[in-house]
Design an enzyme around this catalytic site. Structure first.
Site, PDB file in Angstrom:
ATOM      1  CB  SER A 238      -7.945  38.428  46.891  1.00 41.11           C
ATOM      2  OG  SER A 238      -8.971  39.398  47.030  1.00 41.11           O
ATOM      3  CE  LYS A 239      -1.843  41.942  43.508  1.00 40.33           C
ATOM      4  NZ  LYS A 239      -1.966  40.768  42.623  1.00 40.33           N
ATOM      5  NE  ARG A 240     -12.239  40.529  46.278  1.00 39.29           N
ATOM      6  CZ  ARG A 240     -12.902  40.102  47.337  1.00 39.29           C
ATOM      7  NH1 ARG A 240     -13.727  40.891  47.968  1.00 39.29           N
ATOM      8  NH2 ARG A 240     -12.745  38.854  47.754  1.00 39.29           N
TER       9      ARG A 240
END
Ligand code: GLU
Length: 467
Positions: A238-240
């Site tokens: 994910s963007k994390r």
């Protein structure tokens, strides 16, 4: 035999992301290998969240990666009537029914089931009521109450789900819009899709869709569910974990062939081979070698592959890409021939084209625009260093040809005259030319900069205020 057809059906509610691009790639490779057809379909039924901008971004991503499509893009938003025709067919054949239970009532059924330790699902209140259309009424699929839904997954093997586990799921909302299961099945059937490779986040949808295929009298395609891509912490990517949009990788300076090679290896293998040309991928791709376990996104490996492809790439093409990066940094209309002379200095080591642009920026700036790193100035442009620069400036200025060899000879003679080591002049010259302490080989750099810029920069360095 039926001709092979695969598809990529993104929802334009976001950019083309790493996971989507990988799914697209597996379908594209299968189609190309089997001389089949690759269909692109934009699943824009969620009108509120789908945008033209995202559709364009997805098409741009596909094009950048070189995944061409043979049919489409189809737009589901333009095909509502078609899906509804098949909802009507299911109503007529007794595979579906109108339901007037309100969302609150359905929620209450679910809560009750949960309390009683049963699976939360619609309890079938309207299943046998024979209701006709009416305001607020949805259409539900009449899921068989007994038996199993079975399909062969290309990756996971034979899958069997008890129909009891499934709900009488909605296929048309009260506002008349068909839901995803309906549109996807009808489209895949009408577009004659034979193979569906998709993420295993869709696995729970598959039994419902298989039931729909059967109820509609369509052939069930081959499904293959690929495991998710994980971040280094083993959680779903994910963007994390950093950039997930494919086009951001272009902006960061990755080459499309590196991305393709990288994505292909995220869940697929061919022996222990790591580097694959596009042709090799097409030649070797097989669903037999799609892995069952999740793959971890590994930036180091992507960097390694990108460095490899930068090394291999044609200079003209790299000059074009480098110019694009410079343009984004605010330096437009650069001389391509000049860029072609500096690329070989970075090509053996650059991990990304953006890194190349950052490191080579000093080349395209005018002597007066170079920013000098104060630390480097303090350390390498002391008065005694400036003295060397002054002497060397005079000698370099006399050179009729400004090439590596001549520059090296002048420097060697100077070192001998002064009885000093190369070390005494290397960093001072480097800092003078580039403003910093790291650059490609000194004489290569000087030759590429040319006489005028080299001398101008040495002069500027000599005159810098002392730190
Ligand atoms: N539009 C769906 C998605 O983007 C595709 C589902 C499918 O592959 O069937 O997740």
């Amino acid at each position: 035999m039926q001709p092979l057809v695969t598809r990529f059906p993104p929802s334009p509610t976001g950019f083309l992301h790493i996971g989507g691009a990988r799914t697209a790639l597996f379908n594209w490779l299968l189609a190309r290998q089997q001389q089949g057809t690759f269909v692109l379909r934009i699943e824009d039924t969620d009108r509120a969240r789908s945008t033209q901008e995202m559709t364009n971004a997805i098409l741009e991503g596909m094009t950048w990666l070189g995944m061409d499509w043979d049919q489409g893009p189809y737009f589901q938003s333009e095909r509502t009537d078609i899906y509804n025709k098949y909802v009507d067919q299911l109503l007529e054949t007794g595979h579906a029914y109108y339901c007037q239970c309100t969302p609150e009532q359905v929620e209450a059924m679910r809560t009750k089931a949960r309390k009683e330790g049963r699976k939360p699902k619609y309890d079938g209140t309207c299943r046998e009521r024979g209701l006709g259309p009416g305001p607020g009424r949805v259409v539900r699929f009449k899921t068989p109450l007994t038996g199993k839904t079975i399909y062969e997954d290309l990756i996971k093997g034979s899958v069997a789900v008890d129909n009891q586990e499934l709900d009488d799921f909605i296929i048309r909302r009260a506002d008349g819009s068909p839901i995803y299961h309906m549109s996807v099945v009808v489209d895949d059937a009408l577009m004659k899709v034979t193979h569906i490779i998709r993420g295993d986040d869709h696995e729970s949808n598959t039994p419902k869709q298989v039931l729909l295929y059967k109820a509609l009298g369509f052939d069930v395609p081959q499904f293959g569910h690929v495991p998710m891509i994980l971040g280094p912490d083993k959680k779903k990517l994910s963007k994390r974990h950093g950039a997930t949009s494919v086009m951001v990788y272009r902006d960061m300076g990755y080459l499309p062939e590196a991305m393709i090679n990288y994505l292909a290896r995220l869940g697929w293998s061919h022996g222990d081979q790591e580097i694959f040309s596009r042709e090799e991928l097409i030649e070797h791709f097989s669903t037999d070698h799609l892995g069952k376990s999740a793959s971890v996104f590994d930036m180091d490996k992507l960097n390694w592959l990108n460095a490899h492809y930068i090394k291999e790439a044609d200079i003209d093409r790299l000059a074009h890409i480098l110019a694009w990066h410079f343009e984004r940094m605010g330096y437009a209309d650069l001389d391509k021939d000049f860029l072609k002379t500096i690329i070989p200095l970075y090509q053996p080591r650059a991990k990304t084209m953006q890194e190349m642009a950052d490191q080579a920026l000093f080349f395209i700036l005018d002597a007066q625009a170079i920013e000098y790193d104060p630390k480097a100035v303090r350390k390498f442009l002391k008065p005694e260093h400036r003295e060397h620069l002054r002497n060397l400036h005079a000698r370099f200025a006399n050179l009729p040809t400004f090439d590596q060899k001549s520059l090296e000879n002048v420097a060697a003679a100077y070192l001998e005259d002064q009885n000093i080591k190369f070390k005494a002049i290397a960093q001072p010259i480097r800092v003078a030319l580039t403003g910093k302490t790291v650059s490609p080989g000194l004489f290569e750099t000087m030759e590429a900069l040319g006489k005028e810029q080299t001398l101008a920069r040495m002069k500027r360095a000599m005159e810098l205020p002392e730190e």
